[in-house]
Design a protein around this motif. Structure first.
Motif, PDB file in Angstrom:
ATOM      1  N   LYS A  97       0.858  -1.254  -0.070  1.00  0.00           N
ATOM      2  CA  LYS A  97      -0.158   0.177   0.063  1.00  0.00           C
ATOM      3  C   LYS A  97       0.977   1.312   0.096  1.00  0.00           C
ATOM      4  N   SER A  98       2.136   1.238   0.608  1.00  0.00           N
ATOM      5  CA  SER A  98       2.879   2.367   0.700  1.00  0.00           C
ATOM      6  C   SER A  98       3.461   2.723  -0.526  1.00  0.00           C
ATOM      7  N   ARG A  99       3.690   1.609  -1.421  1.00  0.00           N
ATOM      8  CA  ARG A  99       4.248   1.897  -2.718  1.00  0.00           C
ATOM      9  C   ARG A  99       3.304   2.257  -3.267  1.00  0.00           C
ATOM     10  N   ASP A 100       1.725   1.943  -3.312  1.00  0.00           N
ATOM     11  CA  ASP A 100       0.963   2.615  -4.406  1.00  0.00           C
ATOM     12  C   ASP A 100       0.506   3.809  -4.040  1.00  0.00           C
ATOM     13  N   SER A 101       0.557   4.324  -2.739  1.00  0.00           N
ATOM     14  CA  SER A 101       0.447   5.694  -2.253  1.00  0.00           C
ATOM     15  C   SER A 101       0.932   5.930  -1.095  1.00  0.00           C
ATOM     16  N   PRO A 102       2.132   6.607  -1.212  1.00  0.00           N
ATOM     17  CA  PRO A 102       3.028   6.875  -0.147  1.00  0.00           C
ATOM     18  C   PRO A 102       2.242   7.726   0.968  1.00  0.00           C
ATOM     19  N   PHE A 103       1.320   8.667   0.414  1.00  0.00           N
ATOM     20  CA  PHE A 103       0.617   9.436   1.688  1.00  0.00           C
ATOM     21  C   PHE A 103       0.051   8.762   2.735  1.00  0.00           C
ATOM     22  N   VAL A 104      -0.260   7.490   2.376  1.00  0.00           N
ATOM     23  CA  VAL A 104      -0.744   6.782   3.791  1.00  0.00           C
ATOM     24  C   VAL A 104       0.141   6.559   4.749  1.00  0.00           C
ATOM     25  N   LEU A 105       1.411   6.408   4.389  1.00  0.00           N
ATOM     26  CA  LEU A 105       2.163   6.333   5.517  1.00  0.00           C
ATOM     27  C   LEU A 105       2.483   7.547   5.920  1.00  0.00           C
ATOM     28  N   VAL A 106       2.495   8.786   5.185  1.00  0.00           N
ATOM     29  CA  VAL A 106       2.753  10.075   5.986  1.00  0.00           C
ATOM     30  C   VAL A 106       1.620  10.379   6.928  1.00  0.00           C
ATOM     31  N   GLY A 107       0.580   9.986   6.642  1.00  0.00           N
ATOM     32  CA  GLY A 107      -0.741   9.927   7.468  1.00  0.00           C
ATOM     33  C   GLY A 107      -0.478   9.351   8.955  1.00  0.00           C
ATOM     34  N   ILE A 108      -0.201   7.985   8.641  1.00  0.00           N
ATOM     35  CA  ILE A 108       0.017   7.041   9.907  1.00  0.00           C
ATOM     36  C   ILE A 108       1.095   7.540  10.598  1.00  0.00           C
ATOM     37  N   ALA A 109       2.305   8.147   9.997  1.00  0.00           N
ATOM     38  CA  ALA A 109       3.309   8.622  10.853  1.00  0.00           C
ATOM     39  C   ALA A 109       2.946   9.886  11.500  1.00  0.00           C
ATOM     40  N   GLY A 110       2.045  10.747  10.897  1.00  0.00           N
ATOM     41  CA  GLY A 110       1.626  11.962  11.476  1.00  0.00           C
ATOM     42  C   GLY A 110       0.742  11.563  12.636  1.00  0.00           C
ATOM     43  N   PHE A 111      -0.245  10.676  12.330  1.00  0.00           N
ATOM     44  CA  PHE A 111      -1.193  10.287  13.509  1.00  0.00           C
ATOM     45  C   PHE A 111      -0.377   9.735  14.747  1.00  0.00           C
ATOM     46  N   VAL A 112       0.919   8.938  14.677  1.00  0.00           N
ATOM     47  CA  VAL A 112       1.418   8.409  15.665  1.00  0.00           C
ATOM     48  C   VAL A 112       2.102   9.578  16.465  1.00  0.00           C
ATOM     49  N   THR A 113       2.789  10.426  15.448  1.00  0.00           N
ATOM     50  CA  THR A 113       3.375  11.579  15.959  1.00  0.00           C
ATOM     51  C   THR A 113       2.472  12.478  17.122  1.00  0.00           C
ATOM     52  N   MET A 114       1.314  12.846  16.528  1.00  0.00           N
ATOM     53  CA  MET A 114       0.343  13.529  17.243  1.00  0.00           C
ATOM     54  C   MET A 114       0.008  12.858  18.591  1.00  0.00           C
ATOM     55  N   VAL A 115      -0.209  11.465  18.606  1.00  0.00           N
ATOM     56  CA  VAL A 115      -0.580  10.788  19.726  1.00  0.00           C
ATOM     57  C   VAL A 115       0.565  10.818  20.990  1.00  0.00           C
ATOM     58  N   SER A 116       1.699  10.834  20.169  1.00  0.00           N
ATOM     59  CA  SER A 116       2.865  10.669  21.159  1.00  0.00           C
ATOM     60  C   SER A 116       2.994  11.991  21.823  1.00  0.00           C
ATOM     61  N   TYR A 117       3.006  13.222  21.089  1.00  0.00           N
ATOM     62  CA  TYR A 117       3.073  14.479  21.624  1.00  0.00           C
ATOM     63  C   TYR A 117       1.993  14.768  22.585  1.00  0.00           C
ATOM     64  N   GLY A 118       0.871  14.253  22.170  1.00  0.00           N
ATOM     65  CA  GLY A 118      -0.482  14.408  23.149  1.00  0.00           C
ATOM     66  C   GLY A 118       0.035  13.657  24.239  1.00  0.00           C
ATOM     67  N   LEU A 119       0.403  12.703  24.472  1.00  0.00           N
ATOM     68  CA  LEU A 119       0.760  11.929  25.547  1.00  0.00           C
ATOM     69  C   LEU A 119       1.604  12.496  26.448  1.00  0.00           C
ATOM     70  N   TYR A 120       2.782  12.940  25.611  1.00  0.00           N
ATOM     71  CA  TYR A 120       3.826  13.905  26.383  1.00  0.00           C
ATOM     72  C   TYR A 120       3.360  15.079  27.093  1.00  0.00           C
ATOM     73  N   LYS A 121       2.521  15.920  26.314  1.00  0.00           N
ATOM     74  CA  LYS A 121       2.019  16.980  26.847  1.00  0.00           C
ATOM     75  C   LYS A 121       0.882  16.528  27.835  1.00  0.00           C
ATOM     76  N   LEU A 122       0.353  15.780  27.865  1.00  0.00           N
ATOM     77  CA  LEU A 122      -0.482  15.213  29.044  1.00  0.00           C
ATOM     78  C   LEU A 122      -0.033  15.454  30.601  1.00  0.00           C
ATOM     79  N   LYS A 123       1.193  15.407  30.763  1.00  0.00           N
ATOM     80  CA  LYS A 123       1.904  15.617  31.952  1.00  0.00           C
ATOM     81  C   LYS A 123       1.922  16.878  32.295  1.00  0.00           C
ATOM     82  N   TYR A 124       2.049  17.830  31.422  1.00  0.00           N
ATOM     83  CA  TYR A 124       2.318  19.325  31.504  1.00  0.00           C
ATOM     84  C   TYR A 124       1.086  20.286  31.221  1.00  0.00           C
ATOM     85  N   ARG A 125      -0.166  19.598  31.272  1.00  0.00           N
ATOM     86  CA  ARG A 125      -1.307  20.288  30.666  1.00  0.00           C
ATOM     87  C   ARG A 125      -1.962  21.501  31.818  1.00  0.00           C
ATOM     88  N   ARG A 126      -1.313  21.455  33.074  1.00  0.00           N
ATOM     89  CA  ARG A 126      -1.569  22.574  33.804  1.00  0.00           C
ATOM     90  C   ARG A 126      -3.074  22.412  34.410  1.00  0.00           C
TER      91      ARG A 126
END
Length: 97
Positions: free
Chosen positions: A22-51
């Motif tokens: 699927k990533s060979r057919d449409s490379p933006f799927v991997l970009v979307g998955i990577a962005g989703f994982v990045t945003m979730v990771s960032y959200g979990l990190y910022k969860l500690k400092y949400r005041r």
């Protein structure tokens, strides 16, 4: 009876080989998955400092950021495939005439 319609375990794709195909057919799927994982990771990190922000508001913001990244990547993928299928052949075929 024909054996073409029978299910075979040998023909079954694994999840990783399917993702690679699927990533060979449409490379933006991997970009979307990577962005989703990045945003979730960032959200979990910022969860500690949400005041003093409520937990539900924080989770809503992180969900919207992750969904926005995925929708943006899919939109770019659709625009790229439209360009590749419709616009680019029109210009390259016109120059060959």
């Amino acid at each position: 009876m024909s054996s073409d319609n029978q299910w075979s375990a040998d023909l079954e794709e694994s999840q990783s080989s399917r993702l690679i195909r699927k990533s060979r057919d449409s490379p933006f799927v991997l970009v979307g998955i990577a962005g989703f994982v990045t945003m979730v990771s960032y959200g979990l990190y910022k969860l500690k400092y949400r005041r003093d922000q409520k937990m539900s508001i924080h989770l809503i913001h992180m969900r919207l950021a992750a969904q926005g990244f995925v929708v943006g990547a899919l939109t770019l993928g659709v625009l790229y495939s439209m360009y590749k299928d419709y616009i680019r052949p029109r210009f390259f075929n016109a120059t060959k005439k």
